[in-house]
Write a protein that holds these residues in place. Structure first.
Motif: not given
Ligand SMILES: [Zn+2]
Lengths: 395, 137
Positions: A126-131, A134-135, B5-9, B11, B13-14, B18
């Motif tokens: 799962a995408a983690g929510g860390s810098w 997320n990238m 997978l999607q980015p998670v917020f 967050e 920095d990113t 996005w």
């Protein structure tokens, strides 16, 4: 520079089984510590330094001392992945030299095989929510793919071939076949063929992530062990010959704009360790280098100074890394992570086999071995990683 | 439609990167104090520590620095993709990013180090954020 001999490895134990449903990770640690202390002729109450990477449910600085039932004067919880143990040894060496403790224990335990942890091919779940997550997580880069990207660039820049990298797997398997625990490991983990392998075997194994083949990838096992490091005064009274810690280096490296992915943290940690030890790579008899994958070893042989950058492919050719080859050093004489033991963080085993070699106890004993280097890698070779180098000498 | 997978917020920095992806912009940062290009995004300059960073929009053109073709991934989000290429892309503005290569028939044969590529924003079944990927030009 004169060699400082302040601290030595005096007790070792490697958990013999690589598939073991009967024990927990913490039990592997505690029982290995007891056996390593026994190997040294020391007792539970002698321990006054605890070094732990925090693996195993309830481990770490808070949990492990309580579980063991000891009250150390030094607690070091450095956790930098698979090379945590080289960092621990480096710190124990410093702490002992400074008089902060006299008997330090390092331990490791993991159930990666029976818990079926897909270390190399798990990829992000799962995408983690860390810098970082997320990238990177949207792209599905597995751990193996990360190392494979280093291999591709190495091949592109220096003409390194899979045939050359395969020599690392071939030499390591030859060592594993001489180690009964490694043979048992490969049987227990249901390897298709438990035998010596050829370069052709490696090339014919399936590709997991281009350009890395299955036989270029380490196993996923259960396992663990422990190591006792003691001051020179304690070391003079232990059961076995001490193995002296001469020098260490620690470094980190990560993705940088315009950076060179074919150079690892070892390029920084290696020279520091060799300088402190006052020895050079050409004096080394045994090289215990974290063989998560073939490319890891190739890059680190270069970065540690055994050969020039880009020349590892040629360097390892012709069976050079075998224990009985005339030109040193011998590589991963226990069978390595490729063919003996890799429960996820292999760094401890690099120190254990170095100690066996310098005591004359290896199953692929290098005649007259005097000097060994252990170099671990934690994290991702082509991304964020740490490298720890430790130079050791026979008594 | 892709299902990455999607980015998670939240967050911090990113998030701005996005938000840019939603608008079809590949955003990166440059330090106003020392001109260093900063990527991946963060709130300080990695060369001088300044927090005075400017957001910029990349032209999205670059080349493949290195790549691998993943043949086995046990994550459900990628299990159905078949063999797919992941890569580090060097953008012409001077930053390196991890991404995927799309628009090739057989990634094991058709991706090359040094190949010129252009960003595109791939819509996702998995959520509202399109994922920037690269296609050979
Ligand atoms: Zn700056």
């Amino acid at each position: 520079m004169a060699q400082e001999r302040e601290a030595a490895i005096v007790g070792i134990h490697e958990w013999p089984k690589r598939v073991d449903r009967s024990v927990s990770a913490l039990q592997i640690k505690a029982r290995s510590i007891a056996r390593a202390l026994d190997d040294a002729g020391l007792s539970w109450g002698d321990v006054d330094g605890l070094y732990d990477a925090g693996e195993g449910a309830g481990g770490g600085g808070l949990g492990l001392a309580a579980y063991l039932g000891i009250k150390p004067r030094v607690i070091d919880t450095t956790s930098v992945g698979g090379t945590s143990y080289e960092f621990h040894a480096a710190h124990a060496m410093r702490d002992i030299a400074a008089g902060r403790c006299n008997v330090a224990v390092l331990s490791y335990g993991s159930k990666a095989a029976t818990e079926r942890i897909p270390i190399g091919t798990g990829g992000p779940r799962a995408a983690g929510g860390s810098w970082q997550a997320n990238m990177e997580n949207p792209y599905g880069s597995t751990l193996i793919a990360n190392y494979a990207m280093v291999a591709h660039r190495h091949m592109h820049e220096y003409g390194t071939t899979t045939e050359q990298l395969a020599e690392i797997s071939v030499a390591t398997r030859a060592h594993a076949m001489r180690n009964p625990d490694a043979v048992q490991a490969m049987n227990d983990l249901q390897f298709a063929d438990v035998r010596e392998i050829s370069v052709e075997d490696v090339l014919e194994s399936r590709i997991v992530a281009d350009p890395l083949h299955l036989l270029e990838c380490c196993m996923v096992s259960d396992g663990g062990g422990a190591l006792v490091i003691a001051s020179k005064d304690v070391a003079r009274g232990t059961k076995k010959k001490p193995v002296w810690l001469l020098g260490s280096g620690e470094a980190t490296k990560y993705r940088e704009n315009g950076g060179d992915i074919t150079t690892s943290a070892a390029a920084q940690s290696g020279p520091e360790a060799f300088a402190q030890a006052g020895v050079t790579p050409d004096e080394i008899d045994v090289a215990m280098i974290y063989d998560s994958f073939t490319i890891t070893v190739a890059v680190m042989l270069e970065d540690l100074g055994f050969c020039k950058k880009g020349e590892a492919g040629e360097y390892v050719s012709g069976g050079r890394m075998r224990w009985d080859h005339a030109d040193g050093p011998a590589l991963n004489t226990d069978g390595g992570g490729l063919s003996s033991n890799h429960p996820g963080m292999r760094g401890l085993f690099l120190l254990l086999e170095s100690a066996r070699q310098l005591r004359g106890e290896s199953t692929s004993q290098v005649e007259g071995a005097r000097l060994a280097v252990a170099h671990g890698n934690g994290g991702l070779l082509g991304g964020t990683h740490c490298g720890g180098t430790v130079i050791m000498a026979a008594d | 439609m892709a299902n990455r997978l999607q980015p998670v917020f939240p967050e911090q920095d990113t998030e701005h990167f996005w938000e840019g992806a939603k608008q079809g912009e590949l955003r990166y940062q440059q330090c106003n104090a020392c001109d260093t290009v900063v990527f991946t995004p963060r709130a300080h300059c990695t060369a001088c520590g300044s927090d005075d960073l400017a957001w910029k929009v990349s032209a999205g053109a670059g080349e493949v620095y290195t790549y691998s073709v993943v043949r086995q991934n046990r994550s459900p989000a990628f299990a159905d993709l078949g063999a797919y290429a992941v890569a580090y892309i060097d953008l012409d503005e001077g930053f390196r990013m991890m991404s995927g290569i799309v628009g090739v028939g057989d990634p094991t044969q058709e991706v090359r180090i040094g190949m010129r590529v252009q960003v595109e924003f791939e819509p996702q079944e998995s959520g509202e954020y399109p994922i920037p990927v690269f296609r050979p030009v």
